[in-house]
Design a protein around this motif. Structure first.
Motif, PDB file in Angstrom:
ATOM      1  N   ASP A   1       0.861  -1.184   0.000  1.00 38.74           N
ATOM      2  CA  ASP A   1       0.000   0.000   0.000  1.00 38.74           C
ATOM      3  C   ASP A   1       0.903   1.241   0.000  1.00 38.74           C
ATOM      4  OD1 ASP A   1      -2.414   1.461   2.283  1.00 38.74           O
ATOM      5  OD2 ASP A   1      -2.166   1.631   0.116  1.00 38.74           O
ATOM      6  N   ALA A   2       1.041   1.914  -1.171  1.00 37.68           N
ATOM      7  CA  ALA A   2       1.925   3.058  -1.283  1.00 37.68           C
ATOM      8  C   ALA A   2       1.359   4.238  -0.515  1.00 37.68           C
ATOM      9  CB  ALA A   2       2.073   3.429  -2.760  1.00 37.68           C
ATOM     10  N   ARG A   3       2.218   4.875   0.254  1.00 39.08           N
ATOM     11  CA  ARG A   3       1.781   6.053   0.984  1.00 39.08           C
ATOM     12  C   ARG A   3       2.966   6.958   1.251  1.00 39.08           C
ATOM     13  NH1 ARG A   3      -0.653   3.736   6.417  1.00 39.08           N
ATOM     14  NH2 ARG A   3      -1.572   2.291   4.922  1.00 39.08           N
ATOM     15  N   VAL A   4       2.659   8.221   1.521  1.00 47.10           N
ATOM     16  CA  VAL A   4       3.673   9.188   1.903  1.00 47.10           C
ATOM     17  C   VAL A   4       3.903   9.056   3.411  1.00 47.10           C
ATOM     18  CG1 VAL A   4       4.226  11.641   2.083  1.00 47.10           C
ATOM     19  CG2 VAL A   4       3.038  10.771   0.046  1.00 47.10           C
ATOM     20  N   THR A   5       5.156   8.952   3.799  1.00 45.88           N
ATOM     21  CA  THR A   5       5.494   8.771   5.211  1.00 45.88           C
ATOM     22  C   THR A   5       6.184  10.020   5.736  1.00 45.88           C
ATOM     23  OG1 THR A   5       5.789   6.396   4.857  1.00 45.88           O
ATOM     24  CG2 THR A   5       6.712   7.330   6.864  1.00 45.88           C
ATOM     25  N   GLN A   6       5.659  10.552   6.839  1.00 50.46           N
ATOM     26  CA  GLN A   6       6.257  11.728   7.462  1.00 50.46           C
ATOM     27  C   GLN A   6       6.704  11.403   8.876  1.00 50.46           C
ATOM     28  OE1 GLN A   6       2.931  14.768   5.919  1.00 50.46           O
ATOM     29  NE2 GLN A   6       4.654  15.815   6.926  1.00 50.46           N
ATOM     30  N   THR A   7       7.866  11.937   9.255  1.00 52.15           N
ATOM     31  CA  THR A   7       8.359  11.798  10.622  1.00 52.15           C
ATOM     32  C   THR A   7       8.965  13.115  11.101  1.00 52.15           C
ATOM     33  OG1 THR A   7      10.504  11.015   9.808  1.00 52.15           O
ATOM     34  CG2 THR A   7       8.880   9.336  10.417  1.00 52.15           C
ATOM     35  N   PRO A   8       8.827  13.434  12.397  1.00 51.21           N
ATOM     36  CA  PRO A   8       7.993  12.727  13.358  1.00 51.21           C
ATOM     37  C   PRO A   8       6.520  13.091  13.176  1.00 51.21           C
ATOM     38  CG  PRO A   8       8.951  14.663  14.381  1.00 51.21           C
ATOM     39  CD  PRO A   8       9.486  14.626  12.979  1.00 51.21           C
TER      40      PRO A   8
ATOM     41  N   CYS B   1      10.222  13.511   5.052  1.00 49.94           N
ATOM     42  CA  CYS B   1       9.130  12.980   4.234  1.00 49.94           C
ATOM     43  C   CYS B   1       9.698  11.972   3.238  1.00 49.94           C
ATOM     44  CB  CYS B   1       8.445  14.125   3.495  1.00 49.94           C
ATOM     45  SG  CYS B   1       7.313  13.624   2.177  1.00 49.94           S
ATOM     46  N   GLN B   2       9.055  10.819   3.182  1.00 46.43           N
ATOM     47  CA  GLN B   2       9.392   9.835   2.152  1.00 46.43           C
ATOM     48  C   GLN B   2       8.237   9.811   1.156  1.00 46.43           C
ATOM     49  OE1 GLN B   2      10.169   5.897   3.623  1.00 46.43           O
ATOM     50  NE2 GLN B   2      10.566   5.066   1.607  1.00 46.43           N
ATOM     51  N   PRO B   3       8.452  10.334  -0.057  1.00 52.31           N
ATOM     52  CA  PRO B   3       7.360  10.358  -1.027  1.00 52.31           C
ATOM     53  C   PRO B   3       7.060   8.966  -1.566  1.00 52.31           C
ATOM     54  CG  PRO B   3       9.376  11.217  -2.003  1.00 52.31           C
ATOM     55  CD  PRO B   3       9.678  10.947  -0.566  1.00 52.31           C
ATOM     56  N   ILE B   4       5.942   8.847  -2.242  1.00 49.36           N
ATOM     57  CA  ILE B   4       5.581   7.575  -2.866  1.00 49.36           C
ATOM     58  C   ILE B   4       6.571   7.275  -3.989  1.00 49.36           C
ATOM     59  CG2 ILE B   4       3.816   6.391  -4.240  1.00 49.36           C
ATOM     60  CD1 ILE B   4       1.710   7.959  -2.631  1.00 49.36           C
TER      61      ILE B   4
ATOM     62  N   PHE C   1       2.427  19.332   6.314  1.00 45.72           N
ATOM     63  CA  PHE C   1       2.131  18.183   5.465  1.00 45.72           C
ATOM     64  C   PHE C   1       3.096  18.126   4.302  1.00 45.72           C
ATOM     65  CE2 PHE C   1      -1.617  16.347   7.179  1.00 45.72           C
ATOM     66  CZ  PHE C   1      -2.374  17.375   7.719  1.00 45.72           C
ATOM     67  N   CYS C   2       3.491  16.913   3.988  1.00 41.80           N
ATOM     68  CA  CYS C   2       4.207  16.617   2.762  1.00 41.80           C
ATOM     69  C   CYS C   2       3.245  15.865   1.856  1.00 41.80           C
ATOM     70  CB  CYS C   2       5.437  15.769   3.075  1.00 41.80           C
ATOM     71  SG  CYS C   2       6.302  15.134   1.638  1.00 41.80           S
ATOM     72  N   ALA C   3       3.319  16.137   0.569  1.00 39.89           N
ATOM     73  CA  ALA C   3       2.494  15.414  -0.400  1.00 39.89           C
ATOM     74  C   ALA C   3       3.345  15.120  -1.623  1.00 39.89           C
ATOM     75  CB  ALA C   3       1.267  16.236  -0.795  1.00 39.89           C
TER      76      ALA C   3
END
Lengths: 112, 112
Positions: A1-8, A23-26, A91-93
């Motif tokens: 399931d591809a998704r954008v991951t943000q931390t923290p 942010c790790q983009p798709i 937010f990162c997108a």
């Protein structure tokens, strides 16, 4: 399931401290956006990249904010020094074509 | 500066009612999108419209792009409590490198 991951997901820091959001983009998406959301201003575009090159960062306070994409799997947003007025959800997108954006869950930043 | 104005800002209705949310601008957009955001989460893309006059349907949701590509509407038929959330429109202009700007949002509450 591809998704954008943000931390923290959440960050509480003292005024004057440096804050780094990641942010790790798709995978495969070539456009990355950074937005800030507050009750008063809504979603404000801070900066965005295409193929890792910055296209527009006119929404960012240049003296304290910086955004980079050191590689295709990582985008960073830094605030130095942070101020209480920077408190918001960031937010990162990422998107694969013009006009689409898939958002991460955001980083809730509180500067005290 | 491109601006997107959404109306109404707040909407509280009973389950089963119909509603329409509007998104207007003086600028022309190459595409326009609608997102839905729930508390603590990032916006989720619902639909993208790209052709003037285009109408798209997603179950009980109907999206329309104005003929001049300056405005859009979202119509929900027989609203349900699960439709509650923040609805955001966003516009992209190809002549600005895919810059994606958002309206202020419409906060919808559907009461059972």
């Amino acid at each position: 399931d591809a998704r954008v991951t943000q931390t923290p997901r959440h960050k509480v820091t003292e005024m004057g401290q440096e804050v780094t959001m990641r942010c790790q983009p798709i995978l495969g998406h070539n456009t990355v956006f950074w937005y800030r959301q507050t009750m008063m201003q809504g979603l404000e575009l801070l900066a965005y990249f295409r193929n890792r090159a910055p296209l527009d960062d006119s929404g960012m306070p240049k003296d304290r904010f910086s955004a980079e994409m050191p590689d295709a799997t990582l985008a960073t947003l830094k605030i130095q020094p942070s101020e209480p007025r920077d408190s918001a959800v960031y937010f990162c997108a990422s998107g694969g074509w013009v006009g689409s954006a898939f958002f991460g869950q955001g980083t809730r930043l509180t500067v005290v | 500066t491109q601006l997107l104005e959404q109306s109404p800002q707040f909407l509280s209705i009973q389950e089963g009612e119909n509603l329409t949310v509007y998104c207007n601008s003086s600028s022309v957009f190459s595409s326009l999108q609608w997102y839905r955001q729930e508390p603590g989460e990032g916006p989720v893309l619902l639909v993208t419209v790209v052709t003037g006059g285009e109408v798209k349907k997603l179950k009980r949701l109907t999206f329309q792009f104005g003929d001049a590509r300056k405005d859009s509407s979202l119509h929900i038929t027989a609203a349900q409590p699960g439709d509650t959330g923040l609805y955001l429109c966003a516009g992209a202009a190809y002549n600005q490198g895919g810059k994606l700007i958002f309206g202020q949002g419409t906060e919808l509450s559907v009461k059972p």
